[in-house]
Enzyme design. Structure first.
Site, PDB file in Angstrom:
ATOM      1  N   GLU A 219      -2.882  18.007 -12.652  1.00 28.13           N
ATOM      2  CA  GLU A 219      -3.443  18.442 -13.936  1.00 28.13           C
ATOM      3  C   GLU A 219      -4.912  18.824 -13.790  1.00 28.13           C
ATOM      4  OE1 GLU A 219      -1.305  16.197 -16.971  1.00 28.13           O
ATOM      5  OE2 GLU A 219      -3.054  16.427 -18.252  1.00 28.13           O
TER       6      GLU A 219
ATOM      7  N   HIS B 128       0.786  11.068 -29.927  1.00 28.86           N
ATOM      8  CA  HIS B 128       0.136   9.836 -29.472  1.00 28.86           C
ATOM      9  C   HIS B 128      -0.492   9.098 -30.662  1.00 28.86           C
ATOM     10  CE1 HIS B 128      -2.184   7.269 -26.716  1.00 28.86           C
ATOM     11  NE2 HIS B 128      -3.120   7.349 -27.649  1.00 28.86           N
TER      12      HIS B 128
ATOM     13  N   ASN C 140       1.837  18.633 -22.330  1.00 28.20           N
ATOM     14  CA  ASN C 140       1.439  17.696 -23.390  1.00 28.20           C
ATOM     15  C   ASN C 140       1.553  18.317 -24.781  1.00 28.20           C
ATOM     16  OD1 ASN C 140       0.815  15.668 -21.550  1.00 28.20           O
ATOM     17  ND2 ASN C 140      -1.236  16.488 -21.211  1.00 28.20           N
TER      18      ASN C 140
ATOM     19  N   LYS D 153       9.735  22.181 -15.373  1.00 31.02           N
ATOM     20  CA  LYS D 153       8.808  21.114 -14.972  1.00 31.02           C
ATOM     21  C   LYS D 153       8.446  21.242 -13.498  1.00 31.02           C
ATOM     22  CE  LYS D 153       7.021  16.675 -15.462  1.00 31.02           C
ATOM     23  NZ  LYS D 153       6.938  15.416 -16.163  1.00 31.02           N
TER      24      LYS D 153
ATOM     25  N   ARG E  18      -0.617  22.116 -16.135  1.00 27.87           N
ATOM     26  CA  ARG E  18       0.231  20.943 -16.376  1.00 27.87           C
ATOM     27  C   ARG E  18      -0.043  20.344 -17.757  1.00 27.87           C
ATOM     28  NH1 ARG E  18       2.349  16.101 -12.344  1.00 27.87           N
ATOM     29  NH2 ARG E  18       3.613  15.118 -13.967  1.00 27.87           N
TER      30      ARG E  18
ATOM     31  N   LYS F 134       4.086  11.293 -12.211  1.00 29.71           N
ATOM     32  CA  LYS F 134       3.184  10.472 -13.027  1.00 29.71           C
ATOM     33  C   LYS F 134       3.820   9.093 -13.149  1.00 29.71           C
ATOM     34  CE  LYS F 134       0.645  13.778 -15.848  1.00 29.71           C
ATOM     35  NZ  LYS F 134       0.343  14.262 -17.210  1.00 29.71           N
TER      36      LYS F 134
ATOM     37  N   HIS G 127       8.887   7.517 -28.162  1.00 30.56           N
ATOM     38  CA  HIS G 127       7.959   8.505 -27.610  1.00 30.56           C
ATOM     39  C   HIS G 127       8.447   9.943 -27.867  1.00 30.56           C
ATOM     40  CE1 HIS G 127       5.107  10.390 -24.880  1.00 30.56           C
ATOM     41  NE2 HIS G 127       6.114  10.982 -24.287  1.00 30.56           N
TER      42      HIS G 127
ATOM     43  N   GLU H  33      11.940  16.703 -25.796  1.00 31.94           N
ATOM     44  CA  GLU H  33      11.277  17.161 -24.558  1.00 31.94           C
ATOM     45  C   GLU H  33      11.982  18.394 -23.989  1.00 31.94           C
ATOM     46  OE1 GLU H  33       8.478  15.750 -23.581  1.00 31.94           O
ATOM     47  OE2 GLU H  33       8.506  13.604 -24.046  1.00 31.94           O
TER      48      GLU H  33
ATOM     49  N   ARG I 266       0.818  -1.236   0.000  1.00 35.30           N
ATOM     50  CA  ARG I 266       0.000   0.000   0.000  1.00 35.30           C
ATOM     51  C   ARG I 266       0.846   1.279   0.000  1.00 35.30           C
ATOM     52  NH1 ARG I 266      -3.675  -2.954   3.454  1.00 35.30           N
ATOM     53  NH2 ARG I 266      -5.325  -3.737   2.101  1.00 35.30           N
TER      54      ARG I 266
ATOM     55  N   HIS J 270       1.646  16.165 -27.885  1.00 40.16           N
ATOM     56  CA  HIS J 270       1.277  14.797 -27.511  1.00 40.16           C
ATOM     57  C   HIS J 270       0.019  14.290 -28.208  1.00 40.16           C
ATOM     58  CE1 HIS J 270       4.413  15.280 -24.584  1.00 40.16           C
ATOM     59  NE2 HIS J 270       4.172  14.120 -24.012  1.00 40.16           N
TER      60      HIS J 270
HETATM   61  P1  NAD Z   1      13.433   3.699 -21.949  1.00 34.42           P
HETATM   62  O1  NAD Z   1      13.255   3.711 -20.506  1.00 34.42           O
HETATM   63  O2  NAD Z   1      12.861   2.554 -22.722  1.00 34.42           O
HETATM   64  O3  NAD Z   1      14.983   3.826 -22.291  1.00 34.42           O
HETATM   65  C1  NAD Z   1      15.392   3.811 -23.630  1.00 34.42           C
HETATM   66  C2  NAD Z   1      16.480   2.752 -23.885  1.00 34.42           C
HETATM   67  O4  NAD Z   1      17.714   3.254 -23.428  1.00 34.42           O
HETATM   68  C3  NAD Z   1      16.244   1.440 -23.153  1.00 34.42           C
HETATM   69  O5  NAD Z   1      16.627   0.384 -23.997  1.00 34.42           O
HETATM   70  C4  NAD Z   1      17.209   1.521 -21.966  1.00 34.42           C
HETATM   71  O6  NAD Z   1      17.632   0.256 -21.533  1.00 34.42           O
HETATM   72  C5  NAD Z   1      18.348   2.306 -22.559  1.00 34.42           C
HETATM   73  N1  NAD Z   1      19.128   3.097 -21.620  1.00 34.42           N
HETATM   74  C6  NAD Z   1      18.655   3.835 -20.587  1.00 34.42           C
HETATM   75  N2  NAD Z   1      19.639   4.539 -20.029  1.00 34.42           N
HETATM   76  C7  NAD Z   1      20.769   4.237 -20.703  1.00 34.42           C
HETATM   77  C8  NAD Z   1      22.113   4.674 -20.602  1.00 34.42           C
HETATM   78  N3  NAD Z   1      22.492   5.617 -19.745  1.00 34.42           N
HETATM   79  N4  NAD Z   1      23.015   4.135 -21.462  1.00 34.42           N
HETATM   80  C9  NAD Z   1      22.641   3.223 -22.391  1.00 34.42           C
HETATM   81  N5  NAD Z   1      21.376   2.801 -22.559  1.00 34.42           N
HETATM   82  C10 NAD Z   1      20.449   3.308 -21.718  1.00 34.42           C
HETATM   83  O7  NAD Z   1      12.821   5.017 -22.645  1.00 34.42           O
HETATM   84  P2  NAD Z   1      12.677   6.540 -22.201  1.00 34.42           P
HETATM   85  O8  NAD Z   1      12.646   7.302 -23.465  1.00 34.42           O
HETATM   86  O9  NAD Z   1      13.625   6.917 -21.159  1.00 34.42           O
HETATM   87  O10 NAD Z   1      11.227   6.573 -21.528  1.00 34.42           O
HETATM   88  C11 NAD Z   1      10.062   6.326 -22.285  1.00 34.42           C
HETATM   89  C12 NAD Z   1       8.941   6.046 -21.313  1.00 34.42           C
HETATM   90  O11 NAD Z   1       8.742   7.181 -20.490  1.00 34.42           O
HETATM   91  C13 NAD Z   1       7.613   5.760 -21.984  1.00 34.42           C
HETATM   92  O12 NAD Z   1       7.029   4.617 -21.393  1.00 34.42           O
HETATM   93  C14 NAD Z   1       6.781   6.996 -21.684  1.00 34.42           C
HETATM   94  O13 NAD Z   1       5.396   6.714 -21.577  1.00 34.42           O
HETATM   95  C15 NAD Z   1       7.349   7.419 -20.364  1.00 34.42           C
HETATM   96  N6  NAD Z   1       7.173   8.840 -20.036  1.00 34.42           N
HETATM   97  C16 NAD Z   1       6.680   9.155 -18.821  1.00 34.42           C
HETATM   98  C17 NAD Z   1       6.530  10.464 -18.447  1.00 34.42           C
HETATM   99  C18 NAD Z   1       6.052  10.802 -17.068  1.00 34.42           C
HETATM  100  O14 NAD Z   1       5.790  11.982 -16.789  1.00 34.42           O
HETATM  101  N7  NAD Z   1       5.959   9.832 -16.165  1.00 34.42           N
HETATM  102  C19 NAD Z   1       6.889  11.493 -19.330  1.00 34.42           C
HETATM  103  C20 NAD Z   1       7.397  11.154 -20.583  1.00 34.42           C
HETATM  104  C21 NAD Z   1       7.543   9.812 -20.931  1.00 34.42           C
HETATM  105  N1  GLY Z   2       5.041  14.423 -19.124  1.00 36.81           N
HETATM  106  C1  GLY Z   2       3.829  15.137 -18.864  1.00 36.81           C
HETATM  107  C2  GLY Z   2       3.624  15.413 -17.422  1.00 36.81           C
HETATM  108  O1  GLY Z   2       4.433  15.049 -16.603  1.00 36.81           O
HETATM  109  O2  GLY Z   2       2.623  15.985 -17.069  1.00 36.81           O
END
Ligand code: NAD
Ligand code: GLY
Length: 375
Positions: free
Chosen positions: A240, A256, A249, A230, A245, A146, A270, A188, A124, A252
């Site tokens: 949001e 998307h 997007n 941010k 906030r 998020k 992404h 971003e 929890r 997006h």
């Molecule tokens: P990811 O986490 O898949 O990382 C991309 C690739 O890089 C992976 O293969 C990983 O293993 C590799 N990698 C990571 N760090 C590395 C390093 N230092 N050296 C070598 N390789 C490395 O992708 P991402 O782009 O970081 O994240 C995408 C995700 O984030 C999506 O699921 C998206 O929905 C989410 N997201 C969330 C928010 C939020 O506010 N929570 C915002 C934007 C995106």
């Molecule tokens: N990446 C969008 C948010 O954090 O609101």
């Protein structure tokens, strides 16, 4: 040892710091020890990042008297599905955590979103710390709370707002990140300039290539400015509930739809989708007479110049892909930002002058998509 540069996310009762700088992984124990409910953490990472940085992170905790265990998930978006989440939860429970255990997310946005959601529901709720290792995670996903996973209905549709206790952005780990992933994160970074900071966008135009090429000062500045933006937006509108906030997007709604059409996989990352989506959002703004055409052109020129795919025909590395405007609009309707069937867009009156609207004429949108497909 000196204090790293920190940015505060100012949330009443749940405020936390984002520490930014090279080598922070090796200081993780010392920097997080005062925040831990008990001297034990479980590191969650993926099978690409764990071999690169897992041992160093564990050693940094052990050096500060903090016991560590590690759980690894496969790299990639598929680790955010329900089945993988179930496996992770059982893997964590196998380690017999208690409510004072802290989870540490070591990886990109996938590991961060997954670990954050695991922390929100494990026993929890246990604390968690973000150690983001992609540019995208350092400037966006690790900050703001998020967390979530994907379902067959779409991305991030199950999740929680759940803030970390600390974010440690070690800028040196970006040296091992593939250029394509760096570029996806850079979209971003540029986004913050386009939302409400025209001076920062102008800085990006001058220094974007240096950020991507590994210039340490430029990289650090880009991450700091992004996190400042941010943190400010999240502190003012954590859940949001106003449109503030939602400005994060930008790009997006289009992005998307492009991701949905390409299958949410490696064909279009992404951040790449966000980059193309931002160019389209500015084009639509110009087409609707809201924004000077020259500003839309500037956005497209800069994102294209650093190497982001901003033309639909170059997306997914597959020139034979057939795009369809009606299908893209259908994907937009399925987006969680759509309200009562109305599409939500972030549009702009110029660079740094973005706003949220649910009042976009579909004929104009259709015309824009048809032209983008033909271009
Ligand atoms: P990811 O986490 O898949 O990382 C991309 C690739 O890089 C992976 O293969 C990983 O293993 C590799 N990698 C990571 N760090 C590395 C390093 N230092 N050296 C070598 N390789 C490395 O992708 P991402 O782009 O970081 O994240 C995408 C995700 O984030 C999506 O699921 C998206 O929905 C989410 N997201 C969330 C928010 C939020 O506010 N929570 C915002 C934007 C995106
Ligand atoms: N990446 C969008 C948010 O954090 O609101």
């Amino acid at each position: 040892m000196s204090s790293p540069r920190t940015i505060r996310v100012d949330l009443a009762g749940r405020a936390y710091d984002i520490a930014i700088g090279p080598g922070l992984i090796d200081r993780a124990g010392e920097l997080s020890r005062p925040l831990l409910a008990a001297p034990r953490v479980t590191i969650v990472s993926d099978d690409t990042v764990a071999p690169l940085y897992g041992a160093r992170l564990a050693a940094a905790f052990e050096k500060a008297g903090v016991g560590t265990q590690t759980v690894t998930v496969p790299a990639g978006e598929s680790s955010k599905d329900f089945a993988s989440f179930g496996r992770l939860m059982n893997g964590l429970l196998d380690l017999r955590p208690d409510r004072k255990t802290t989870l540490v997310a070591l990886g990109g946005g996938v590991v961060g979103d997954l670990t954050g959601f695991a922390a929100a529901v494990l026993l929890r709720g246990v604390d968690f710390i973000q150690v983001p290792t992609t540019l995208l995670a350092q400037v966006d996903s690790s900050v703001g709370g998020k967390t979530g996973i994907n379902t067959r209905h779409g991305k991030n549709l199950v999740g929680a707002f759940y803030q970390p206790r600390l974010v440690l952005a070690d800028t040196a780990v970006l040296d091992t990140l593939p250029r394509r992933e760096l570029l996806a994160g850079y979209a971003e970074v540029a986004k913050y300039g386009l939302i409400d900071d025209p001076d920062f966008f102008a800085w990006c135009e001058k220094n974007g290539e240096a950020v991507l090429a590994g210039d340490a000062a430029a990289r650090t500045y880009a991450i700091e400015q992004s996190c400042l933006s941010k943190a400010r937006i999240v502190a003012a509108d954590e859940r949001e509930t106003t449109d503030l906030r939602a400005l994060l997007n930008l790009g997006h709604t289009f992005g998307h739809a492009l991701e949905a059409e390409t299958g949410f996989g490696g064909a279009l990352l992404h951040g790449e989708a966000v980059g193309a989506g931002m160019a389209m959002a500015f084009d639509l703004s110009a087409r609707l007479g809201l924004c000077p055409a020259a500003d839309a052109e500037r956005v497209r020129r800069h994102l294209g110049a650093v190497g982001l795919p901003v033309r639909l025909r170059t997306i997914g590395g597959d020139n034979s892909r057939t795009w369809n405007a009606a299908r893209l609009i259908e994907h937009m309707r399925g987006d969680k930002k759509a309200e009562g069937g109305k599409l939500t867009f972030v549009l702009a009156r110029g660079i740094g002058k973005s706003f949220v609207t649910r009042d976009v004429d579909e004929a104009g949108l259709r015309g824009l998509l048809d032209d983008a497909i033909a271009a």
